[in-house]
Design an enzyme around this catalytic site. Structure first.
Site, mmCIF file in Angstrom:
data_model
loop_
_atom_site.group_PDB
_atom_site.id
_atom_site.type_symbol
_atom_site.label_atom_id
_atom_site.label_comp_id
_atom_site.label_asym_id
_atom_site.label_seq_id
_atom_site.Cartn_x
_atom_site.Cartn_y
_atom_site.Cartn_z
ATOM 1 N N GLU A 160 44.485 44.617 45.242
ATOM 2 C CA GLU A 160 45.477 43.877 44.464
ATOM 3 C C GLU A 160 46.818 43.985 45.168
ATOM 4 O O GLU A 160 47.196 45.057 45.653
ATOM 5 C CB GLU A 160 45.603 44.406 43.036
ATOM 6 C CG GLU A 160 46.726 43.718 42.270
ATOM 7 C CD GLU A 160 46.554 43.724 40.769
ATOM 8 O OE1 GLU A 160 47.189 42.889 40.097
ATOM 9 O OE2 GLU A 160 45.792 44.551 40.265
ATOM 10 N N CYS A 170 45.946 41.219 37.576
ATOM 11 C CA CYS A 170 47.101 40.569 36.956
ATOM 12 C C CYS A 170 47.683 39.496 37.874
ATOM 13 O O CYS A 170 48.165 38.472 37.403
ATOM 14 C CB CYS A 170 48.160 41.608 36.619
ATOM 15 S SG CYS A 170 47.644 42.801 35.366
ATOM 16 N N ASN A 205 40.412 38.055 33.989
ATOM 17 C CA ASN A 205 40.826 39.431 34.267
ATOM 18 C C ASN A 205 41.501 40.031 33.045
ATOM 19 O O ASN A 205 42.567 39.572 32.637
ATOM 20 C CB ASN A 205 41.809 39.476 35.441
ATOM 21 C CG ASN A 205 42.420 40.855 35.606
ATOM 22 O OD1 ASN A 205 41.780 41.768 36.111
ATOM 23 N ND2 ASN A 205 43.660 41.040 35.161
ATOM 24 N N GLU A 206 40.854 41.007 32.434
ATOM 25 C CA GLU A 206 41.475 41.758 31.333
ATOM 26 C C GLU A 206 42.062 40.840 30.262
ATOM 27 O O GLU A 206 43.082 41.161 29.655
ATOM 28 C CB GLU A 206 42.581 42.675 31.855
ATOM 29 C CG GLU A 206 42.108 43.794 32.740
ATOM 30 C CD GLU A 206 43.224 44.761 33.093
ATOM 31 O OE1 GLU A 206 44.373 44.552 32.647
ATOM 32 O OE2 GLU A 206 42.960 45.722 33.820
#
Length: 866
Positions: A262, A464, A592-593
């Site tokens: 990331e 994120c 994602n999440e």
């Protein structure tokens, strides 16, 4: 009669303190009681108390949060104000609450039992400034939910919904219309305001039991190694029987351990991406940092020196529309003006190494097309070269030159040598020695330590980062391929700039270079629910009328990665960039999440359906929200089951105690359901160190994932990289600066487990001569075999502060030992004090037999290679 009343009071007190009440005691309690819902403060979530007579109230917990706000960004938001709870005719509990005092949104939530809640939604109220003190009602005749609220201007509004999701445009009403059922109740001497509902006593018992279980789990999860001396001070000498049966095996994933890259903490620009010039494109913007750094603009990291000219940032006739800014130099006295770039915390230069300098130049007036270029530190030139151009259109200049001396913190100086006006842009400096010698490549030493992990896959470009801080900040892969000057730079969600120089082509090429599978992750049509750019902050969804275009982008990625270079449009574009052969993409991540809301689910399933219809062999990895329990986790797995999603990405960062007491976490997962990808995990101890304690917790979890390797397909520690001085998150696996790499204890655990892995799990068990809780839980064993080589790897973890004398019994050992009674083996041992951050694994030769003894040192990870 008096005795029965006293018994009731005692039961109430016990429940209020969080203790379970025995079955015999329950016979003395009333059939129904009263539930009071309220919140003590905005961070406490929804709190509850109960009473048999509405006079004596017992807080549950106290202040146990049964649901908290998930609205907005971390820090400033995630607040709950004025919750209003009712039970509707369908038996469900429905809650609305105020999220802040300035958003035209309120929150809605639903639960069957007050313990498990569905994901929250935050409807927008068109035409109003705010939604304060919402009141929820249900019109049974019209079968409509009604929410009444006031605004900060003092006006009152009503909005209605038939499904508690789609709400009407609010209509103004008089204050008399708002008939709130809220009441004031004194709890522990404090006056609280909330709602009272009559409920069955059994429901209170359910709620208290849930709270009690949560408190117990919290106490276990809070256990730390620093308390082990006291916790186990009188522990007798420990012996463990470790039984391994080579004939009892099952197939497990051969891709269990990979890496997750990331772009956080300067992992890309200034890190793995080998570019040495910061703000090379003059595209830095104050918006990158959300206004936190006032000097973060197009001139950041650059400064002019000398009085022979001046410079400015211009936008007229740029190289490319995606790169609109450039520097205009107006040179009056050639050689007496220079532009200096400081790099990312300086530019590291090594004697004898070659460097590639390039920049785009466009002559505007005069003959200003000649430049001296120098790398220098403290006024000393350590490398220099010259470039020139007289072209009236943008032209790329490129030259390779050698350093004559070392410098840890050099700058690059560009000195115009001709009078006139000249535009320059995309000023770049790369070491020639990138990883595998790739142009526009990776920093060689950082890339090598990643390659040394022997990861089976790499997830990228981030979590994120992928779904972004608002819809405008979603990471679009098409903006990251092609010529560097045409790529679309943007704000990084971690509050700095990303050039996209490290783009999808580079990610795929890197995966190929280190021999791992690429796993790109794309937004599921929504932005991060913690975004600060969707109202006050919430998940935003791409408008449904634009979703077909977004879905096509996802499909185009697969064609770009796998398409034929001659017969497909995107395959041809891949070939034009330098890779005619397909990348052979097998996996793709969607989401994602994410908050598993209706907004999310609609878009998420639309994307997955399109991918599976066109590319049925692609393994789609979905998401189960940001945690390993709770509403999003439950809803995410329900979606996976109902829609046969191939694999689900779980994320959790937990305390050491959680890993100790969750060794059976995956034992209970459905073997016929979706596979698991544990995409982000790490042990977080107080202060967020990366030490022996946290690393052994992660080793223990890997042992558990190996045992469950028939359902757990992949895993990756997170975050991977962090640059000193720019750390957004701790702990990380690898820390670095411009001149050195600092590998952590956790890195060595990942390396050992990935380097010595298998595709068959061999049945292993461990028993210990101590029944005290917390002893066996701090020991783990796993045995795997690589079917290709026949090698067997035994992993053992001891998280106790005492050594454990192990007796290993390998049943049916003929496949390894044959007729021999012993074999030479290799032992890899990682051990140290629990707070040791510098421990290194040691390897030595040992002799083993089908029945041998091995002492597990205190705080150790042992790996025996047979």
């Amino acid at each position: 009669m008096k005795q029965q009343k006293t018994k009731k009071r005692f039961c109430m007190a016990m429940l209020g303190l969080g203790f379970a009440v025995s079955a015999s005691a329950l016979t003395a309690v009333p059939d129904s009681v009263y539930l009071f819902s309220y919140n003590v403060h905005p961070d406490s979530g929804l709190n509850m108390a109960w009473s048999a007579d509405q006079k004596y109230w017992s807080p549950i917990g106290p202040e146990h949060a049964f649901i908290k706000s998930d609205f907005g960004t971390w820090g400033g938001e995630k607040k709950m104000y004025n919750p209003y709870l009712i039970r509707t005719q369908d038996g469900l509990w429905r809650c609305v609450f105020q999220v802040n005092d300035y958003s035209n949104q309120f929150a809605v939530a639903v639960s069957r039992d007050l313990v498990l809640w569905q994901p929250q939604d935050y409807p927008y109220m068109e035409g109003v400034s705010s939604c304060l003190e919402p009141v929820l009602k249900y019109d049974a005749n019209r079968k409509m939910y009604q929410v009444l609220f006031k605004t900060k201007e003092g006006d009152y509004y009503i909005t209605e919904s038939a499904d508690f999701y789609n709400f009407s445009k609010p209509a103004k009403v008089s204050s008399d219309y708002v008939d709130s059922a809220s009441r004031d109740v004194v709890i522990d001497g404090r006056k609280m305001r909330g709602q009272i509902t009559k409920v069955a006593y059994a429901e209170i018992n359910t709620v208290v039991t849930a709270m009690e279980a949560a408190r117990y789990r919290e106490s276990l999860n809070a256990e730390l190694a620093c308390d082990n001396e006291m916790r186990f001070k009188d522990l007798k000498p420990l012996e463990a029987q470790i039984s391994i049966n080579l004939d009892e095996t099952k197939k497990i994933s051969d891709k269990l351990i990979g890496i997750f890259f990331e772009d956080i903490s300067y992992a890309a620009d200034g890190g793995l991406y080998a570019e040495l010039v910061q703000n090379r494109d003059f595209e830095y913007s104050l918006a990158d940092t959300k206004g936190a750094k006032k000097d973060w603009n197009s001139q950041y990291a650059w400064k002019a020196q000398g009085n022979g000219g001046e410079w400015s940032i211009e936008e007229n006739n740029p190289i490319h529309k995606n790169n609109p800014h450039y520097a205009l130099l107006d040179i009056k006295k050639p050689g007496e003006f220079s532009l200096v770039n400081e790099g990312f915390d300086g530019i590291p230069v090594r004697k004898g190494e070659k460097y590639i300098f390039s920049m785009f130049v466009r002559q505007i007036e005069g003959n200003a097309g000649k430049f001296d270029v120098a790398l220098e530190q403290d006024g000393k030139v350590v490398a220099s070269t010259k470039v020139s151009s007289s072209n009236k259109e943008w032209k790329k200049l490129k030259v390779t030159f050698k350093a004559e001396a070392d410098a840890d913190k050099a700058v690059i100086r560009i000195i115009p040598k001709s009078e006139g006006k000249v535009a320059i842009d995309m000023i770049s400096l790369f070491p020639k020695n990138t990883f595998k010698g790739r142009e526009n490549g990776m920093r060689a030493d950082l890339a090598q330590v990643l390659a040394d992990l022997k990861p089976k896959f790499m997830r990228f470009p981030g979590g994120c980062v992928a779904h972004g801080d608002g819809l405008h900040n979603i990471y679009y892969w098409k903006e990251t391929i092609g010529p560097l000057e045409s790529r679309m730079p943007q704000r990084n969600i971690w509050n700095y700039h990303q050039t996209k120089g490290l783009g999808y082509y580079e990610y795929f090429q890197f995966c190929e270079d280190i021999g791992c599978e690429p796993l790109p992750v794309l937004a599921a049509g929504v932005s991060c629910q913690n975004s600060s750019d969707c109202g006050a902050g919430q998940q935003g969804g791409i408008p449904m009328e634009k979703m077909p275009e977004y879905v096509q982008d996802v499909l185009d990625l697969i064609e770009w990665a796998n398409g034929d270079a001659k017969t497909t449009e995107w395959g041809r574009r891949r070939a034009e960039q330098g890779h005619p052969a397909p990348f052979n993409l097998k996996y793709i991540g969607i989401g994602n999440e994410d908050l598993v809301s209706n907004t999310f689910a609609e878009r998420y399933l639309m994307i997955i359906k399109a991918v599976k219809e066109k590319y049925p062999d692609i393994i789609v990895c979905g998401t189960a929200g940001p945690w390993c329990e709770g509403s999003d986790y439950e809803a995410g797995w329900r979606l996976a089951k109902d829609n046969d999603i191939d694999m689900i990405d779980e994320h959790y960062y937990q305390s050491p105690g959680w890993f100790i007491y969750h060794q059976n976490y995956y034992d209970q997962y459905d073997r016929n359901g979706s596979k698991v990808y544990l995409g982000e995990y790490a042990a977080h101890a107080p202060g967020r160190p990366n030490n022996i304690e946290t690393a052994l917790c992660e080793a223990m979890h890997i042992c558990n994932m190996e045992r469950n390797g028939d359902i757990v397909e992949m895993s990756s520690y997170a975050p991977l990289l962090a640059k000193e001085g720019h750390i957004n998150w701790s702990p990380d696996m690898i820390y670095f600066n411009n001149n050195e790499i600092k590998l952590t204890v956790g890195y060595y655990v990942q390396k050992l487990c990935s380097n010595y892995c298998g595709d068959e799990y061999i049945n292993s068990s461990l028993t210990v001569n101590e029944g005290r809780k917390g002893v066996r839980e701090r020991l783990a064993v796993s045995t795997v075999r690589d079917s290709k080589t026949g090698k067997v790897y035994i992993k053992m973890v001891n998280l106790l502060n005492h050594p454990v004398k192990g007796k290993l019994d390998i049943a049916n050992a003929e496949s390894i030992f044959g007729e021999q009674t012993s074999l030479n083996a290799k032992l890899h041992l990682l051990t140290g004090d629990y707070d040791d951050t510098k421990a290194l694994p040691q390897a030595k030769d040992i002799v083993v037999s089908p029945d041998f003894e091995y002492e597990l040192p205190a705080y150790s990870f042992s790996l025996i290679e047979l």
